[in-house]
Each structure stands twice: as C-alpha cells, then as structure tokens.
Scaffold this active site. Structure first.
Site, PDB file in Angstrom:
ATOM      1  N   HIS A 117       0.848  -1.193   0.000  1.00 38.51           N
ATOM      2  CA  HIS A 117       0.000   0.000   0.000  1.00 38.51           C
ATOM      3  C   HIS A 117       0.878   1.235   0.000  1.00 38.51           C
ATOM      4  O   HIS A 117       1.936   1.229   0.637  1.00 38.51           O
ATOM      5  CB  HIS A 117      -0.927   0.012   1.229  1.00 38.51           C
ATOM      6  CG  HIS A 117      -2.084   0.919   1.051  1.00 38.51           C
ATOM      7  ND1 HIS A 117      -2.002   2.268   1.306  1.00 38.51           N
ATOM      8  CD2 HIS A 117      -3.338   0.682   0.592  1.00 38.51           C
ATOM      9  CE1 HIS A 117      -3.170   2.816   1.024  1.00 38.51           C
ATOM     10  NE2 HIS A 117      -3.996   1.887   0.581  1.00 38.51           N
ATOM     11  N   ASP A 166      -8.012  -5.054  -0.376  1.00 38.60           N
ATOM     12  CA  ASP A 166      -8.528  -5.850  -1.492  1.00 38.60           C
ATOM     13  C   ASP A 166      -8.205  -7.324  -1.385  1.00 38.60           C
ATOM     14  O   ASP A 166      -8.724  -8.131  -2.152  1.00 38.60           O
ATOM     15  CB  ASP A 166      -7.969  -5.316  -2.816  1.00 38.60           C
ATOM     16  CG  ASP A 166      -8.566  -3.968  -3.139  1.00 38.60           C
ATOM     17  OD1 ASP A 166      -9.757  -3.790  -2.857  1.00 38.60           O
ATOM     18  OD2 ASP A 166      -7.848  -3.110  -3.656  1.00 38.60           O
TER      19      ASP A 166
HETATM   20  N1  CMC Z   1       4.204  -7.534  -5.054  1.00 37.66           N
HETATM   21  C1  CMC Z   1       5.550  -7.570  -5.174  1.00 37.66           C
HETATM   22  N2  CMC Z   1       6.363  -6.489  -4.969  1.00 37.66           N
HETATM   23  C2  CMC Z   1       5.768  -5.347  -4.601  1.00 37.66           C
HETATM   24  C3  CMC Z   1       4.368  -5.240  -4.436  1.00 37.66           C
HETATM   25  C4  CMC Z   1       3.585  -6.391  -4.667  1.00 37.66           C
HETATM   26  N3  CMC Z   1       2.270  -6.345  -4.527  1.00 37.66           N
HETATM   27  N4  CMC Z   1       4.050  -3.969  -4.062  1.00 37.66           N
HETATM   28  C5  CMC Z   1       5.205  -3.302  -4.005  1.00 37.66           C
HETATM   29  N5  CMC Z   1       6.256  -4.135  -4.314  1.00 37.66           N
HETATM   30  C6  CMC Z   1       7.678  -3.791  -4.287  1.00 37.66           C
HETATM   31  C7  CMC Z   1       8.071  -2.959  -5.496  1.00 37.66           C
HETATM   32  O1  CMC Z   1       8.483  -3.789  -6.562  1.00 37.66           O
HETATM   33  C8  CMC Z   1       9.175  -2.122  -4.920  1.00 37.66           C
HETATM   34  O2  CMC Z   1      10.327  -2.953  -4.848  1.00 37.66           O
HETATM   35  P1  CMC Z   1      11.800  -2.300  -5.034  1.00 37.66           P
HETATM   36  O3  CMC Z   1      11.945  -1.297  -3.926  1.00 37.66           O
HETATM   37  O4  CMC Z   1      12.748  -3.456  -4.942  1.00 37.66           O
HETATM   38  O5  CMC Z   1      11.789  -1.655  -6.390  1.00 37.66           O
HETATM   39  C9  CMC Z   1       8.738  -1.847  -3.497  1.00 37.66           C
HETATM   40  O6  CMC Z   1       7.890  -2.960  -3.156  1.00 37.66           O
HETATM   41  C10 CMC Z   1       7.960  -0.551  -3.329  1.00 37.66           C
HETATM   42  O7  CMC Z   1       6.877  -0.541  -4.280  1.00 37.66           O
HETATM   43  P2  CMC Z   1       6.248   0.751  -4.952  1.00 37.66           P
HETATM   44  O8  CMC Z   1       5.570   0.342  -6.217  1.00 37.66           O
HETATM   45  O9  CMC Z   1       7.309   1.821  -5.035  1.00 37.66           O
HETATM   46  O10 CMC Z   1       5.203   1.182  -3.875  1.00 37.66           O
HETATM   47  P3  CMC Z   1       4.018   2.179  -4.117  1.00 37.66           P
HETATM   48  O11 CMC Z   1       3.736   2.797  -2.805  1.00 37.66           O
HETATM   49  O12 CMC Z   1       4.308   3.078  -5.265  1.00 37.66           O
HETATM   50  O13 CMC Z   1       2.833   1.211  -4.599  1.00 37.66           O
HETATM   51  C11 CMC Z   1       0.956  -0.199  -4.641  1.00 37.66           C
HETATM   52  C12 CMC Z   1       1.775   0.810  -3.822  1.00 37.66           C
HETATM   53  C13 CMC Z   1      -0.351  -0.485  -3.888  1.00 37.66           C
HETATM   54  C14 CMC Z   1       0.616   0.394  -6.006  1.00 37.66           C
HETATM   55  C15 CMC Z   1       1.781  -1.493  -4.798  1.00 37.66           C
HETATM   56  O14 CMC Z   1       2.102  -2.035  -3.546  1.00 37.66           O
HETATM   57  C16 CMC Z   1       1.079  -2.541  -5.667  1.00 37.66           C
HETATM   58  O15 CMC Z   1       1.196  -2.497  -6.886  1.00 37.66           O
HETATM   59  N6  CMC Z   1       0.314  -3.506  -5.034  1.00 37.66           N
HETATM   60  C17 CMC Z   1      -0.451  -4.471  -5.774  1.00 37.66           C
HETATM   61  C18 CMC Z   1      -1.743  -3.832  -6.242  1.00 37.66           C
HETATM   62  C19 CMC Z   1      -2.746  -3.659  -5.118  1.00 37.66           C
HETATM   63  O16 CMC Z   1      -3.002  -4.557  -4.334  1.00 37.66           O
HETATM   64  N7  CMC Z   1      -3.379  -2.461  -5.090  1.00 37.66           N
HETATM   65  C20 CMC Z   1      -4.428  -2.150  -4.119  1.00 37.66           C
HETATM   66  C21 CMC Z   1      -4.046  -1.052  -3.180  1.00 37.66           C
HETATM   67  S1  CMC Z   1      -5.180  -0.943  -1.787  1.00 37.66           S
HETATM   68  C22 CMC Z   1      -6.676  -0.454  -2.479  1.00 37.66           C
HETATM   69  C23 CMC Z   1      -6.673   0.962  -2.804  1.00 37.66           C
HETATM   70  O17 CMC Z   1      -6.758   1.796  -1.876  1.00 37.66           O
HETATM   71  O18 CMC Z   1      -6.631   1.289  -3.996  1.00 37.66           O
END
Ligand code: CMC
Length: 425
Positions: free
Chosen positions: A306, A363
């Site tokens: 998240h 989710d």
């Molecule tokens: N699976 C594997 N690796 C992950 C995941 C995941 N679900 N989420 C983040 N990471 C890794 C990412 O690859 C990165 O690794 P590194 O530092 O080595 O490059 C690190 O964790 C940080 O990730 P980020 O993408 O910079 O984090 P963010 O804050 O920009 O993204 C997120 C948050 C929710 C978009 C992301 O965690 C994600 O894509 N999750 C899966 C989709 C999901 O479940 N979304 C629903 C969010 S909750 C409902 C809502 O409020 O919308």
C-alpha cells in the site's frame, strides 16, 4: 513560536512556515516557493506532497490507524451502518436518529433514474466492463441533471448529495443487469439502501427474492470499510476535476475511471483472478511468491502493499475476520480462501515482503466475500465504487467549500529545445 523550515538554494536562505495537523502531522508550506526562488518541487506520484488540508479522514500508515471524522474504522464497522457513515463523512457529524431517517427518505426521492438512460446502456456491448459502463452512465447523469449545484446553498448541496447517493446505486447495479441480459430493476423505496443493492442486482421478475440478512450485514460493513481513504488516486481525481468547478456527476465519473485501474480499486478483481489462477495451476503459492519477487517478472502479488500503510491495513484485518465469518455462516467451503491464507502466511514470513513492508491490503480478502455472496468478479470494483461514493462526495464538497484553487501541477520540461521546422525526407 511556530516552527519554520529553512531552505538553502543558490546561495540564499528561505524560510517557510510549517503547518501542523490535529494529529501532529507536519507539512512545509511551500506555497510561495516559486515566487521566492523561481524553482518548483518535483515529486512524481506525490509521495511527499499534500494537496490540501482536510477534516474528513485521518490515517496513519505506520500505526495502521484509519478514522472517519475522528471515529475509528473498527468502531464504525461494528456499530454504524453505511448510510450513517455516509452522512458522517459528508456532513461532518453522526446523524441523530431523526436525521438518519430523513436522509434515507430524501435519498429515496431520487432513486428513479430517467428511462432514457436505458437507451445509453443499450448502446454498450454486453461484454463491456461494468466499470467502463458505470463511468459513462455517471457522466451521462449530467445530461439529465444539467443544473449545477450552488455549493454555497446548504439545501441545494443536500439535495445534490441525496440525488447522487440514490441514482449512483441504481446505475451501478444496471451495469451488471446489462452484462447478464436481465431487465433493469427499480429501487424499492420500502426497503433499505444495502438491501436494495441486492434486490437491484439479483431480483428477477419471474420469482420472489429474499436477500439473506447475513449477506446484507456483510455488505454494509464492506461498504463502510471502503467509504473513504483520504487523498488516494480516485479521490484526488474527484477533487482535481471538481476544482475546475465541473459538476458532481462529472467529477465522480472521473473518480470511477481512476478507481478502475488494477493498482487501485481494480486490485480486488485482480486478486481473485490471481487466486483462481494459482488454484487452477495446482495451488503452488511458493511459485507465485517467487514470481512476485523476481524483478524480471512484471507480476506483483495483488492485494499486497500500500502506498500509505507500511505496517498493516486496518481494513484488511476487519475484512479477513468478516470473510471467515461470512463463509462459515453461509456454509461456503472455498479453496480460494485457503490459498489466500497460505499466500498471506508465506508472504508475511518472507524477507522480500518484510523488508519492503508489504502487507495484505483491503482488497486481499474483499473479493473472497464478494465471491461467496454471488457477485461476479468483474463487478468487484463497482462494489468498491458504491462504497467509496460518500467519500468522493464528502471530499468534493469540502474542496468546493474551502474554495480551493484549480488543481494545476507544474512540470520540469525535459524535451527538445527550440528547433527549426523541417519536413523529414
Ligand atoms: N508484489 C511484489 N512487490 C511489490 C508489491 C507487490 N504487490 N508492491 C510493491 N512491491 C515492491 C516494489 O516492486 C518495490 O520494490 P523495489 O523497492 O525493490 O523496487 C517496493 O515494493 C515498493 O513498491 P512501490 O511500487 O514503489 O510502492 P508504491 O507505494 O508506489 O505502490 C501499490 C503501492 C499499492 C501500487 C503497490 O504495492 C502494488 O502495486 N500492489 C499491488 C496492487 C494492489 O493490491 N493495489 C491495491 C491497493 S489498496 C486499495 C486501494 O486503496 O486502492
């Protein structure tokens, strides 16, 4: 003495005020930054930027706290119902019993959707994704309700709120009826809001329909958990579109589109598809965990991680418990739930997920409940939208009442400098 922040830039020092929130969060107010220094800040994805001050929702990602108007999400999910929470979010205080009753009555006055809207639905193929249809129908409501609301008039604003709450629920369920080829249903003004959702979705003209009260309770809770989440992608979109003084329906339609993406609300559909795929491939959760960690593989563990919660998502805890209860009460034995639990346990023990503070989000379990309730997968994000509607309305209303300026970020241009026009040979 109030705190300030000093910036040293190009050999000069500048002082900026620090704004403190009611929960002691601090922000450096850089409103005058460009005027003073000529420079802007660069913060793609707005990870460090506050776009507004707001009195609606407080969340602390480190401590896993979520509160609407000061009330904890745990308390609200247990003690309030969805319309009560909607009223709280939109108008700032819990309604009295009389106000709540009146709110329901006033929403019911707007549950009839113009019959001509059916012509618009007819134009969509049955295979259209319900979120695409919902965004279009919400936008189309503008055409049938062209008078824009005067936000300074309390009565007009209240009327617009009730109208949006009434009509959105109906058109949201019509997206499903359309995909099934069923006749479009009407709201039953003798029944409650969440019960109506089930009737609008599943009642057929050919047989009597009695929704299960356990299902209605579970849905009510799910809607509450989704009702607001401060400045997330879709809410920021609603505020941004509304900041141009576009109307409520147009702004909410944009919010629906923003919510659709798999990194936001679309994740609940993606989670279930992922769990189904793991199940179909023999249930090897370790293999999928390895895929999620592999930087050469675009696969992410859906329902994990998240932007704000870096400890745990308090909504996920409540939903996990609710999923167990609903499935047990309905007598559903779902192998998908077992896979979800196995995956969660393995990820929580895994160094990659631990190091990055990746926890199950709202989710991860919601889809399992929706599935048990007989809601098809591609309607999951529509469910999220129904729950989020009061939050969008509350945020839109606050943004207009605060007289916020039009949202217009700047950029740092990195393209070509001026060059002579010459047609390529
Ligand atoms: N699976 C594997 N690796 C992950 C995941 C995941 N679900 N989420 C983040 N990471 C890794 C990412 O690859 C990165 O690794 P590194 O530092 O080595 O490059 C690190 O964790 C940080 O990730 P980020 O993408 O910079 O984090 P963010 O804050 O920009 O993204 C997120 C948050 C929710 C978009 C992301 O965690 C994600 O894509 N999750 C899966 C989709 C999901 O479940 N979304 C629903 C969010 S909750 C409902 C809502 O409020 O919308």
């Amino acid at each position: 003495m109030s705190k300030t922040a000093i910036l040293e830039f190009d050999g000069k020092k500048y002082e900026f005020p620090v704004v403190k929130g009611s929960e002691n969060e601090e922000a450096i107010d850089i409103n005058k930054l460009r005027d003073l220094t000529g420079a802007i800040t660069l913060d793609p994805g707005y990870k460090n930027s506050g776009s507004c001050t707001s009195k609606i929702t407080f969340l602390d990602g480190e401590l896993g706290i979520l509160r609407y108007r000061g009330y904890s999400i745990e308390d609200l999910a247990e003690k309030a119902d969805f319309l009560e929470v909607s009223f709280l979010l939109i108008f700032g205080e819990l309604p009295t019993a009389a106000q709540l009753k009146q709110f329901e009555v006033d929403i019911r006055k707007h549950t009839l959707v113009n019959e001509e809207m059916k012509n618009i639905i007819d134009g969509f193929p049955r295979t259209a994704h319900p979120m695409g249809v919902l965004a279009a129908l919400t936008s189309a409501l503008t055409a049938f309700n062209p008078k824009s609301v005067n936000v300074d008039n309390e009565k007009e604003m209240y009327h617009a709120v009730c109208k949006t709450m009434g009509k959105f629920l109906v058109i949201a369920t019509w997206t499903y009826r359309k995909s099934m080829g069923y006749p479009l249903n009407y709201y039953d003004n003798t029944k409650g809001y969440v019960e109506n959702f089930m009737r609008l979705m599943f009642e057929l003209p050919t047989e009597p329909y009695k929704p299960n009260p356990i299902v209605i309770d579970a849905l009510d809770k799910l809607f509450i958990l989704h009702a607001d989440h401060e400045q997330n992608c879709s809410t920021s979109t609603v505020r941004m579109v509304g900041s141009s003084h576009a109307g409520l329906f147009a702004s909410i339609s944009a919010g629906v589109s923003a919510l659709w993406g798999p990194l936001h609300g679309g994740a609940n559909q993606a989670v279930l598809e992922m769990l189904e795929e793991i199940h179909a491939n023999g249930g090897d959760t370790d293999a999928y965990l390895a895929k999620a960690k592999d930087k050469n593989d675009p696969f992410r563990l859906m329902g994990f991680g998240h932007r704000v919660y870096k400890n745990f998502d308090p909504r996920a805890k409540i939903i996990k418990k609710a999923a167990n209860e609903v499935l047990a009460t309905l007598g559903v034995d779902d192998p998908i739930l077992e896979i979800a639990k196995k995956l969660e346990a393995a990820a929580l023990e895994d160094e990659y997920f631990k190091a990055r503070n990746l926890y199950p989000n709202v989710d991860f379990y919601s889809g399992i409940i929706y599935r048990a309730l007989g809601i098809p997968t591609d309607m999951f994000t529509v469910m999220f939208a129904i729950g989020r509607l009061p939050g969008w309305i509350a945020q839109w209303k606050e943004m207009r009442e605060n007289k916020e300026p039009i949202g217009r970020p700047r950029q740092i241009y990195t393209g070509e400098s001026l060059r002579d026009f010459k047609k390529p040979e």
